[in-house]
Design a protein around this motif. Structure first.
Motif, PDB file in Angstrom:
ATOM      1  N   ILE A   1      31.634 -29.750 -34.178  1.00  0.00           N
ATOM      2  CA  ILE A   1      32.947 -30.385 -34.003  1.00  0.00           C
ATOM      3  C   ILE A   1      33.229 -30.612 -32.517  1.00  0.00           C
ATOM      4  CG2 ILE A   1      35.441 -30.061 -34.280  1.00  0.00           C
ATOM      5  CD1 ILE A   1      34.781 -28.476 -36.852  1.00  0.00           C
ATOM      6  N   LEU A   2      32.970 -29.597 -31.713  1.00  0.00           N
ATOM      7  CA  LEU A   2      33.212 -29.701 -30.277  1.00  0.00           C
ATOM      8  C   LEU A   2      32.353 -30.803 -29.654  1.00  0.00           C
ATOM      9  CD1 LEU A   2      33.681 -26.860 -27.718  1.00  0.00           C
ATOM     10  CD2 LEU A   2      32.010 -28.632 -27.246  1.00  0.00           C
ATOM     11  N   LEU A   3      31.057 -30.803 -29.960  1.00  0.00           N
ATOM     12  CA  LEU A   3      30.149 -31.771 -29.339  1.00  0.00           C
ATOM     13  C   LEU A   3      30.391 -33.186 -29.843  1.00  0.00           C
ATOM     14  CD1 LEU A   3      26.845 -29.690 -29.186  1.00  0.00           C
ATOM     15  CD2 LEU A   3      28.455 -30.205 -27.328  1.00  0.00           C
ATOM     16  N   ASP A   4      30.799 -33.325 -31.092  1.00  0.00           N
ATOM     17  CA  ASP A   4      31.158 -34.657 -31.587  1.00  0.00           C
ATOM     18  C   ASP A   4      32.369 -35.204 -30.838  1.00  0.00           C
ATOM     19  OD1 ASP A   4      29.092 -34.726 -33.383  1.00  0.00           O
ATOM     20  OD2 ASP A   4      30.308 -34.295 -35.154  1.00  0.00           O
ATOM     21  N   ALA A   5      33.358 -34.347 -30.609  1.00  0.00           N
ATOM     22  CA  ALA A   5      34.538 -34.764 -29.845  1.00  0.00           C
ATOM     23  C   ALA A   5      34.152 -35.140 -28.420  1.00  0.00           C
ATOM     24  CB  ALA A   5      35.585 -33.646 -29.847  1.00  0.00           C
ATOM     25  N   TYR A   6      33.240 -34.375 -27.848  1.00  0.00           N
ATOM     26  CA  TYR A   6      32.796 -34.665 -26.477  1.00  0.00           C
ATOM     27  C   TYR A   6      32.032 -35.978 -26.413  1.00  0.00           C
ATOM     28  CZ  TYR A   6      30.311 -34.230 -22.049  1.00  0.00           C
ATOM     29  OH  TYR A   6      29.789 -34.462 -20.792  1.00  0.00           O
ATOM     30  N   GLU A   7      31.139 -36.195 -27.369  1.00  0.00           N
ATOM     31  CA  GLU A   7      30.313 -37.402 -27.348  1.00  0.00           C
ATOM     32  C   GLU A   7      31.154 -38.669 -27.432  1.00  0.00           C
ATOM     33  OE1 GLU A   7      26.069 -38.803 -29.265  1.00  0.00           O
ATOM     34  OE2 GLU A   7      27.418 -37.573 -30.481  1.00  0.00           O
ATOM     35  N   GLN A   8      32.277 -38.599 -28.104  1.00  0.00           N
ATOM     36  CA  GLN A   8      33.135 -39.765 -28.265  1.00  0.00           C
ATOM     37  C   GLN A   8      33.870 -40.145 -26.980  1.00  0.00           C
ATOM     38  OE1 GLN A   8      35.719 -39.038 -31.665  1.00  0.00           O
ATOM     39  NE2 GLN A   8      33.972 -38.363 -32.905  1.00  0.00           N
ATOM     40  N   ALA A   9      33.939 -39.220 -26.026  1.00  0.00           N
ATOM     41  CA  ALA A   9      34.678 -39.502 -24.787  1.00  0.00           C
ATOM     42  C   ALA A   9      34.056 -38.737 -23.618  1.00  0.00           C
ATOM     43  CB  ALA A   9      36.142 -39.124 -24.956  1.00  0.00           C
ATOM     44  N   LEU A  10      32.736 -38.856 -23.454  1.00  0.00           N
ATOM     45  CA  LEU A  10      32.059 -38.005 -22.469  1.00  0.00           C
ATOM     46  C   LEU A  10      32.148 -38.503 -21.030  1.00  0.00           C
ATOM     47  CD1 LEU A  10      29.287 -39.735 -21.935  1.00  0.00           C
ATOM     48  CD2 LEU A  10      28.422 -38.443 -23.867  1.00  0.00           C
ATOM     49  N   ALA A  11      32.656 -39.713 -20.848  1.00  0.00           N
ATOM     50  CA  ALA A  11      32.793 -40.226 -19.478  1.00  0.00           C
ATOM     51  C   ALA A  11      34.184 -40.784 -19.222  1.00  0.00           C
ATOM     52  CB  ALA A  11      31.735 -41.291 -19.195  1.00  0.00           C
ATOM     53  N   THR A  12      35.162 -40.290 -19.941  1.00  0.00           N
ATOM     54  CA  THR A  12      36.530 -40.790 -19.778  1.00  0.00           C
ATOM     55  C   THR A  12      37.108 -40.410 -18.421  1.00  0.00           C
ATOM     56  OG1 THR A  12      36.898 -40.636 -22.160  1.00  0.00           O
ATOM     57  CG2 THR A  12      38.848 -40.787 -20.758  1.00  0.00           C
ATOM     58  N   HIS A  13      36.945 -39.132 -18.061  1.00  0.00           N
ATOM     59  CA  HIS A  13      37.497 -38.650 -16.797  1.00  0.00           C
ATOM     60  C   HIS A  13      36.427 -38.070 -15.866  1.00  0.00           C
ATOM     61  CE1 HIS A  13      41.528 -39.225 -18.374  1.00  0.00           C
ATOM     62  NE2 HIS A  13      41.207 -38.533 -19.446  1.00  0.00           N
TER      63      HIS A  13
ATOM     64  N   ASN B   1      20.416 -28.574 -18.008  1.00  0.00           N
ATOM     65  CA  ASN B   1      20.258 -27.973 -19.327  1.00  0.00           C
ATOM     66  C   ASN B   1      21.134 -28.674 -20.368  1.00  0.00           C
ATOM     67  OD1 ASN B   1      18.377 -26.162 -18.437  1.00  0.00           O
ATOM     68  ND2 ASN B   1      19.637 -24.334 -18.692  1.00  0.00           N
ATOM     69  N   LYS B   2      21.704 -29.786 -19.991  1.00  0.00           N
ATOM     70  CA  LYS B   2      22.486 -30.607 -20.920  1.00  0.00           C
ATOM     71  C   LYS B   2      21.511 -31.429 -21.768  1.00  0.00           C
ATOM     72  CE  LYS B   2      26.644 -33.538 -20.429  1.00  0.00           C
ATOM     73  NZ  LYS B   2      27.642 -32.495 -20.127  1.00  0.00           N
ATOM     74  N   PRO B   3      21.689 -31.513 -23.068  1.00  0.00           N
ATOM     75  CA  PRO B   3      20.808 -32.346 -23.889  1.00  0.00           C
ATOM     76  C   PRO B   3      20.870 -33.814 -23.461  1.00  0.00           C
ATOM     77  CG  PRO B   3      22.022 -30.823 -25.271  1.00  0.00           C
ATOM     78  CD  PRO B   3      22.631 -30.733 -23.900  1.00  0.00           C
ATOM     79  N   ARG B   4      19.761 -34.511 -23.609  1.00  0.00           N
ATOM     80  CA  ARG B   4      19.683 -35.916 -23.201  1.00  0.00           C
ATOM     81  C   ARG B   4      20.702 -36.793 -23.949  1.00  0.00           C
ATOM     82  NH1 ARG B   4      16.501 -39.380 -20.361  1.00  0.00           N
ATOM     83  NH2 ARG B   4      15.315 -37.604 -19.558  1.00  0.00           N
ATOM     84  N   ARG B   5      21.014 -36.417 -25.167  1.00  0.00           N
ATOM     85  CA  ARG B   5      21.973 -37.177 -25.971  1.00  0.00           C
ATOM     86  C   ARG B   5      23.298 -37.362 -25.245  1.00  0.00           C
ATOM     87  NH1 ARG B   5      24.054 -34.961 -31.891  1.00  0.00           N
ATOM     88  NH2 ARG B   5      25.797 -36.428 -32.189  1.00  0.00           N
ATOM     89  N   TYR B   6      23.677 -36.385 -24.429  1.00  0.00           N
ATOM     90  CA  TYR B   6      24.942 -36.446 -23.699  1.00  0.00           C
ATOM     91  C   TYR B   6      24.732 -36.807 -22.230  1.00  0.00           C
ATOM     92  CZ  TYR B   6      25.839 -33.691 -27.855  1.00  0.00           C
ATOM     93  OH  TYR B   6      25.869 -33.249 -29.152  1.00  0.00           O
ATOM     94  N   ALA B   7      23.633 -36.353 -21.650  1.00  0.00           N
ATOM     95  CA  ALA B   7      23.406 -36.584 -20.220  1.00  0.00           C
ATOM     96  C   ALA B   7      23.111 -38.046 -19.909  1.00  0.00           C
ATOM     97  CB  ALA B   7      22.265 -35.701 -19.724  1.00  0.00           C
ATOM     98  N   ALA B   8      22.234 -38.675 -20.685  1.00  0.00           N
ATOM     99  CA  ALA B   8      21.811 -40.047 -20.374  1.00  0.00           C
ATOM    100  C   ALA B   8      22.964 -41.046 -20.425  1.00  0.00           C
ATOM    101  CB  ALA B   8      20.671 -40.464 -21.298  1.00  0.00           C
ATOM    102  N   PRO B   9      23.797 -41.063 -21.490  1.00  0.00           N
ATOM    103  CA  PRO B   9      24.906 -42.029 -21.480  1.00  0.00           C
ATOM    104  C   PRO B   9      25.949 -41.744 -20.405  1.00  0.00           C
ATOM    105  CG  PRO B   9      24.995 -40.623 -23.440  1.00  0.00           C
ATOM    106  CD  PRO B   9      23.685 -40.385 -22.788  1.00  0.00           C
ATOM    107  N   LEU B  10      26.136 -40.473 -20.068  1.00  0.00           N
ATOM    108  CA  LEU B  10      27.062 -40.129 -18.992  1.00  0.00           C
ATOM    109  C   LEU B  10      26.585 -40.718 -17.677  1.00  0.00           C
ATOM    110  CD1 LEU B  10      29.409 -38.510 -17.709  1.00  0.00           C
ATOM    111  CD2 LEU B  10      27.852 -36.548 -17.602  1.00  0.00           C
TER     112      LEU B  10
ATOM    113  N   GLU C   1      24.463 -43.145 -17.191  1.00  0.00           N
ATOM    114  CA  GLU C   1      24.477 -44.613 -17.241  1.00  0.00           C
ATOM    115  C   GLU C   1      25.892 -45.144 -17.018  1.00  0.00           C
ATOM    116  OE1 GLU C   1      23.238 -48.288 -20.244  1.00  0.00           O
ATOM    117  OE2 GLU C   1      22.999 -46.200 -20.886  1.00  0.00           O
ATOM    118  N   THR C   2      26.878 -44.534 -17.661  1.00  0.00           N
ATOM    119  CA  THR C   2      28.258 -44.988 -17.513  1.00  0.00           C
ATOM    120  C   THR C   2      28.741 -44.842 -16.078  1.00  0.00           C
ATOM    121  OG1 THR C   2      28.746 -44.375 -19.803  1.00  0.00           O
ATOM    122  CG2 THR C   2      30.622 -44.663 -18.334  1.00  0.00           C
ATOM    123  N   LEU C   3      28.310 -43.780 -15.406  1.00  0.00           N
ATOM    124  CA  LEU C   3      28.715 -43.551 -14.021  1.00  0.00           C
ATOM    125  C   LEU C   3      27.933 -44.401 -13.028  1.00  0.00           C
ATOM    126  CD1 LEU C   3      29.131 -39.657 -14.036  1.00  0.00           C
ATOM    127  CD2 LEU C   3      30.940 -41.392 -14.075  1.00  0.00           C
ATOM    128  N   GLY C   4      26.925 -45.120 -13.510  1.00  0.00           N
ATOM    129  CA  GLY C   4      26.151 -45.995 -12.637  1.00  0.00           C
ATOM    130  C   GLY C   4      25.174 -45.263 -11.741  1.00  0.00           C
TER     131      GLY C   4
END
Length: 238
Positions: free
Chosen positions: A77-89, A115-124, A126-129
């Motif tokens: 539940i926590l990680l799903d919530a994070y994935e939906q808005a991982l680069a908002t702020h 140590n962050k999984p790629r599922r969350y690290a890579a899109p973050l 990319e979004t930050l450029g």
């Protein structure tokens, strides 16, 4: 401070070192609490646990240790919530953002070992450029920090000797990994460190209280230049 050789390459931990991800992770942690009908926790309480990962945030949010039968479901539940808005702020810490732009323009090698999984690290990233020369995540290799192998692999991919790299982090495991890898271990005190923890007790080579001090050291090299490092790396690369 003991003078250090200027880094030929710089490797960063991600959360709490290079990028301030705490606001988005805190939002996800409190989303988990809302799911269970609980009031939100103060931001500063959550911030100190961010570098310990999702399981630690579940324990903080609900008091469920990793062995509890409901822990895994809560973590989802926590990680799903994070994935939906991982680069908002989330943002690169200032003034590291400006320094990194210059380092990149000069085509000097740098990377991220997290140590962050790629599922969350890579899109973050990319979004930050961000455009690291290497990105190694928790699930990319059989081992992760504090083991040295991810740092060795990052240096190899950057074609740089381990001893010519600085590894910068905000957790004791980052320093343990850097030391084991033969890199200069750089501890930062502005990251996600629990209030009761003294980061100057970590086994680092140098400690910086704030990001501006780190950037000053990176810019100046804190001592001797890295002249000749390119030749050295061919004899000492792991």
């Amino acid at each position: 401070m003991t003078p250090m050789a200027a880094p030929e390459a710089v490797l960063f931990d991600l959360d709490g070192t290079l990028v301030d991800t705490a606001p988005d992770l805190a939002a996800a942690t409190n989303a988990l609490r809302r799911h269970h009908g609980l009031l939100p926790l103060p931001f500063e309480v959550i911030r100190g646990q961010v570098s310990n990962g999702g399981s630690a945030l579940v324990t903080l949010a609900l008091g469920l240790e990793a062995e509890h039968p409901d822990h895994s479901a809560a973590r989802v539940i926590l990680l799903d919530a994070y994935e939906q808005a991982l680069a908002t702020h989330s943002r690169v810490f200032a003034p590291l953002d400006t320094w990194l732009d210059g380092w990149h323009r000069e085509k000097r090698p740098w990377g991220i070992v997290t140590n962050k999984p790629r599922r969350y690290a890579a899109p973050l990233i990319e979004t930050l450029g961000l455009r690291p020369g290497v990105l190694l995540c928790a699930d990319d290799l059989p081992t992760k920090k504090p083991a040295p192998e991810p740092l060795w692999e990052a240096a190899k991919r950057l074609d740089t000797a381990s001893k010519a790299c600085w590894y910068v982090g905000d957790h004791v495991r980052d320093m343990q990994a850097a030391k084991a890898a033969g890199m200069t271990a750089v501890a930062v005190g502005y990251g996600y460190i629990a209030e009761e923890e003294d980061y100057r007790q970590w086994p680092a080579d140098v400690w910086f209280d704030d990001c501006a001090a780190l950037v000053k050291a990176l810019s100046a090299g804190q001592g001797a230049s890295a002249t000749g490092a390119a030749a050295e790396r061919r004899s000492s690369r792991r």
